[in-house]
Design a protein around this motif. Sequence first.
Motif, PDB file in Angstrom:
ATOM      1  N   ARG A   1      41.523  -7.489 -14.752  1.00 33.27           N
ATOM      2  CA  ARG A   1      40.636  -8.283 -13.902  1.00 33.27           C
ATOM      3  C   ARG A   1      39.175  -7.983 -14.198  1.00 33.27           C
ATOM      4  NH1 ARG A   1      40.689  -8.759  -7.340  1.00 33.27           N
ATOM      5  NH2 ARG A   1      38.462  -8.516  -7.140  1.00 33.27           N
TER       6      ARG A   1
ATOM      7  N   VAL B   1      38.255 -10.197 -16.908  1.00 31.15           N
ATOM      8  CA  VAL B   1      38.239 -11.600 -16.462  1.00 31.15           C
ATOM      9  C   VAL B   1      37.020 -11.858 -15.579  1.00 31.15           C
ATOM     10  CG1 VAL B   1      39.439 -13.303 -15.026  1.00 31.15           C
ATOM     11  CG2 VAL B   1      40.730 -11.909 -16.668  1.00 31.15           C
TER      12      VAL B   1
ATOM     13  N   HIS C   1      40.979 -16.503 -16.686  1.00 36.94           N
ATOM     14  CA  HIS C   1      41.788 -15.956 -15.601  1.00 36.94           C
ATOM     15  C   HIS C   1      43.277 -16.163 -15.843  1.00 36.94           C
ATOM     16  CE1 HIS C   1      43.680 -16.119 -11.529  1.00 36.94           C
ATOM     17  NE2 HIS C   1      43.151 -14.918 -11.557  1.00 36.94           N
TER      18      HIS C   1
ATOM     19  N   GLN D   1      44.957 -13.104 -16.983  1.00 36.49           N
ATOM     20  CA  GLN D   1      44.881 -11.849 -16.230  1.00 36.49           C
ATOM     21  C   GLN D   1      46.271 -11.297 -15.919  1.00 36.49           C
ATOM     22  OE1 GLN D   1      42.076 -11.637 -12.919  1.00 36.49           O
ATOM     23  NE2 GLN D   1      43.571 -10.460 -11.766  1.00 36.49           N
TER      24      GLN D   1
ATOM     25  N   GLY E   1      47.097 -11.645 -10.918  1.00 40.95           N
ATOM     26  CA  GLY E   1      47.217 -12.417 -12.145  1.00 40.95           C
ATOM     27  C   GLY E   1      48.688 -12.595 -12.447  1.00 40.95           C
ATOM     28  N   LYS E   2      49.037 -12.531 -13.721  1.00 43.42           N
ATOM     29  CA  LYS E   2      50.430 -12.689 -14.112  1.00 43.42           C
ATOM     30  C   LYS E   2      51.141 -11.345 -14.062  1.00 43.42           C
ATOM     31  CE  LYS E   2      50.075 -17.013 -15.001  1.00 43.42           C
ATOM     32  NZ  LYS E   2      49.135 -17.484 -16.004  1.00 43.42           N
TER      33      LYS E   2
ATOM     34  N   GLN F   1      39.764 -15.459  -6.766  1.00 44.12           N
ATOM     35  CA  GLN F   1      38.730 -16.080  -7.590  1.00 44.12           C
ATOM     36  C   GLN F   1      37.785 -16.929  -6.729  1.00 44.12           C
ATOM     37  OE1 GLN F   1      38.689 -15.831 -11.293  1.00 44.12           O
ATOM     38  NE2 GLN F   1      39.820 -14.086 -10.483  1.00 44.12           N
TER      39      GLN F   1
END
Lengths: 320, 261
Positions: A234, A237, A244, A247, A252-253, B182
């Motif tokens: 992150r 990112v 993203h 990530q 994220g993933k 985000q």
Amino acid sequence: MAEVLVYVDHVDGAVRKPTLELLALARRIGEPVAVFLGAGADTAAPTLAEYGATKVLAAEVPAFDAYLVAPKVDALQAAYEAVSPAAVLVPSSAEGKEIAARLAVRTGSGLITDAVDLEAGEEGSVATQSVFAAAFTTKSLVSRGTPVITVKPNSAAPEVAPAAGAVEQLAVTVADASKGTEVVSRTPRESTGRPELTEAAIVVSGGRGLNGRENFHLIESLADSVGAAVGASRAAVDAGWYPHANQVGQTGKSVSPQLYVAVGISGAIQHRAGMQTSKTIVAVNKDAEAPIFDLVDYGVVGDLFEVVPQLTEEISARKG
Amino acid sequence: MTMRIVVCVKYVPDATGDRYFADDLTTDREAVDGLLSELDEYAVEQALQIAEAADDAEITVLTVGPEDAKDALRKALSMGADKALHVEDDALHGTDVLGTSLVLAKAVEHTGYDLVLCGMASTDGGMGVLPAILAERLGVPQMTLLSELAVQDGVVTGRRDGDSASEELRAVLPAVVSVTDQSGEARYPSFKGIMAAKKKPLESLDLSDVGIEEDQVGLENAWTTVLEATKRPARTAGTIVNDEGEGGKQLAAYLADGRFV
Ligand SMILES: Cc1cc2nc3c(=O)[nH]c(=O)nc-3n(C[C@H](O)[C@H](O)[C@H](O)COP(=O)(O)OP(=O)(O)OC[C@H]3O[C@@H](n4cnc5c(N)ncnc54)[C@H](O)[C@@H]3O)c2cc1C
């Protein structure tokens, strides 16, 4: 034998690998019936049949693309009502989990998400999950209704097990209530030509140690030398060095490859949450105290700007 | 008219500490420090921004959880939410996502809403499905996993960065929205905010207040049963080498031995 619904994840009829893994798991607990939504059922059917689908229930209505999630729930519910399955398996993508969850509510069924294994048990299918950033492994079962279970990629090996897999049209009526969230526009993610992050056998990830977007080519070259997907922490990112979509971690993933390579990544708990179940983990980090070294099978304490180019070069040399 | 925003938040064990299971295989919420799930701070932040942009809005933070969950509500109040609602009942212990979502849906309806905001997932269970379930239960549009959003004239728009595409979404209120990390950094409570929070209303409700029967919730009535929870064995200590000019080659040799090359 009881039928098990398998929700198919595909791109225009090209079946994605996690679906084939689901078919293998479904065969442990019953006869897989694939549910295919959208265009391309005829393209997908031979593959689904090859991996064990006894039939393919297909539906294609514009609402699947025009509105978010809910129309697909209507379709999966129609399949559920047509088949009365012993269980419903759905790939653990963000959308897959939402579809599964809403189906569980509608059918009064219990829900298990992010299973990493599934086996038949005396009281029903037993799902294994990896929780608290993979610090614990749990085994659970659904105690009410029909088990609705989402399964993470790389949880089982696809198995060829030819079955009939004939396509049958599934009649779907999309309720007005399912048309609440309009998809105004859709921009497909650009293909990088590299393997899909969650499905890849090898993932090479870069973190803050890369010290700039312009240095990520080191990660990409290394990834390409072993046919890997590229991941990022992150920190990388957030700094805008990598998208993203790449990530790895809690937000994220979540990846579980055969090999995970962490470069310039400290190994924070939120990062570990997304990669700790990887089979083999290696790291390059200049700080011998970095927590990532607690996880590794092999670690190099050193400057990534020295180690990584040498590693990539050596791999290329070995390949000849 | 006042826009009624309800933010659903969760009190979770601190992810940076050790987390455990209790003897009944529920998440241990006693032996560990708890806090407002960091991912819910993003939802509180978006609620504050939406309220600031609106003529007239009121933010209620809502949680279902044990006594200590009030800490999470106070944090959200100190960030700037107007009032708090705590559904607390001994019968709730061990409730799973389907039961919790039922209680939240009833509580949201009880208090009244135009917009329900949630974080993308909890940092303990991490299922990430509660917002979708809430939309299903309330029968309103699901606008989930947004990394950008705006509310104007009773319409919510936003961007969802999905697995294969980025989507621009639109729905008419009332709706359930969840936001990702985000969506924008959450603010820190100011000293003034912390002081003001102490005077803001914090109402406690039990199950009967929101119209839920005891047999709809709790460990006994959960839709799933945890059979066992085992601590993952520590990974066996790996080989660590110091780079003395050959680190890259050594790693390549290790990878070749493992047939990755
Ligand atoms: C709610 C929440 C969710 C989060 N979700 C995620 C998530 O999904 N994914 C995620 O990754 N993080 C996530 N985080 C952030 C996480 O806590 C860390 O901040 C982040 O993972 C740190 O990224 P990093 O390891 O790249 O950076 P750092 O922690 O700064 O580590 C950089 C490392 O690079 C090393 N380094 C520096 N220069 C060199 C060099 N020249 N050669 C070799 N090594 C070098 C350093 O020694 C250091 O160990 C989340 C945080 C929160 C609060």
